[in-house]
Design an enzyme around this catalytic site. Structure first.
Site, PDB file in Angstrom:
ATOM      1  CG  ASP A 220      10.563 -14.893 -14.031  1.00 22.91           C
ATOM      2  OD1 ASP A 220       9.795 -13.794 -13.977  1.00 22.91           O
ATOM      3  OD2 ASP A 220       9.865 -16.109 -13.790  1.00 22.91           O
TER       4      ASP A 220
ATOM      5  CB  CYS B  85       8.338 -13.957 -10.866  1.00 20.39           C
ATOM      6  SG  CYS B  85       7.014 -14.620  -9.756  1.00 20.39           S
TER       7      CYS B  85
ATOM      8  CB  THR C 202       2.057 -15.307  -9.827  1.00 25.75           C
ATOM      9  OG1 THR C 202       3.263 -15.992  -9.368  1.00 25.75           O
ATOM     10  CG2 THR C 202       1.352 -16.019 -10.859  1.00 25.75           C
TER      11      THR C 202
ATOM     12  CG  HIS D 205       0.234  -3.735   9.678  1.00 22.47           C
ATOM     13  ND1 HIS D 205      -1.048  -4.284  10.176  1.00 22.47           N
ATOM     14  CD2 HIS D 205       0.134  -2.495  10.210  1.00 22.47           C
ATOM     15  CE1 HIS D 205      -1.849  -3.342  10.454  1.00 22.47           C
ATOM     16  NE2 HIS D 205      -0.987  -2.358  10.756  1.00 22.47           N
TER      17      HIS D 205
ATOM     18  CG  HIS E 274       2.510  -3.888  13.560  1.00 17.39           C
ATOM     19  ND1 HIS E 274       1.316  -4.864  13.513  1.00 17.39           N
ATOM     20  CD2 HIS E 274       2.019  -2.743  13.687  1.00 17.39           C
ATOM     21  CE1 HIS E 274       0.444  -4.469  13.394  1.00 17.39           C
ATOM     22  NE2 HIS E 274       0.385  -3.159  13.586  1.00 17.39           N
TER      23      HIS E 274
END
Ligand code: RB5
Length: 149
Positions: free
Chosen positions: A8, A65, A67, A98, A133
């Site tokens: 964005d 974006c 954050t 992981h 994992h």
């Protein structure tokens, strides 16, 4: 390898840095936009990238974006997606090693262009460790299968 890329207006600042790494590594980019700094809604871009990965049209995805948070939350609503928001080299490495993250999310208001570039390299070059994992990631899929229709 094909990578789906979406952002964005908050993430577009680091898009060129990410594209640079992909091009340098000969990776085909499926660019879902956005393409300028006009205000847009990050879920629209998360959905396009997540669907491309989920449907096998792209091997992995990168979403950006402000954050990295909103766009990762939205991407994780698509079945089969493990989108990880990362802020540093360690988290970029660990989400591949992981968590077998098939999408990495970064924030253009959180990380510098240089860091975004390095994080992209680390995430791309870190294989999933498997072993113990595998079962844990399998348990994520089991939750998904229980709740996603
Ligand atoms: C847009 O202003 C901003 O909210 C968005 O880029 C993102 O940070 C949301 O999580």
């Amino acid at each position: 390898m094909k990578i789906a890329l979406g952002c964005d207006h908050g993430g577009i600042t680091i898009k060129p840095a990410v594209e640079k790494v992909l091009k340098e590594n000969g990776i085909e980019i499926i660019d879902f936009g956005c393409f300028d700094s006009s205000s847009v809604d990050y879920p629209d871009y998360a959905l396009k990238v997540a669907e491309a990965v989920s449907q096998g049209k792209a091997d992995k995805g990168i979403v950006l974006c402000g954050t990295g948070i909103g766009i990762s939350i939205a991407a994780n609503k698509v079945k089969g997606i493990r989108a990880a928001v990362c802020h540093d080299l360690f988290t970029a490495q660990m989400c591949a090693q992981h968590n077998d993250a098939n999408i990495i999310a970064m924030g253009g208001r959180v990380v510098s262009e240089e860091l975004a570039e390095e994080m992209t390299k680390v995430w791309l070059n870190t294989p999933f460790e498997g072993g113990r994992h595998t079962g844990r990631v399998g348990k994520i899929t089991a939750i998904e299968n229980k709740y996603f229709k």
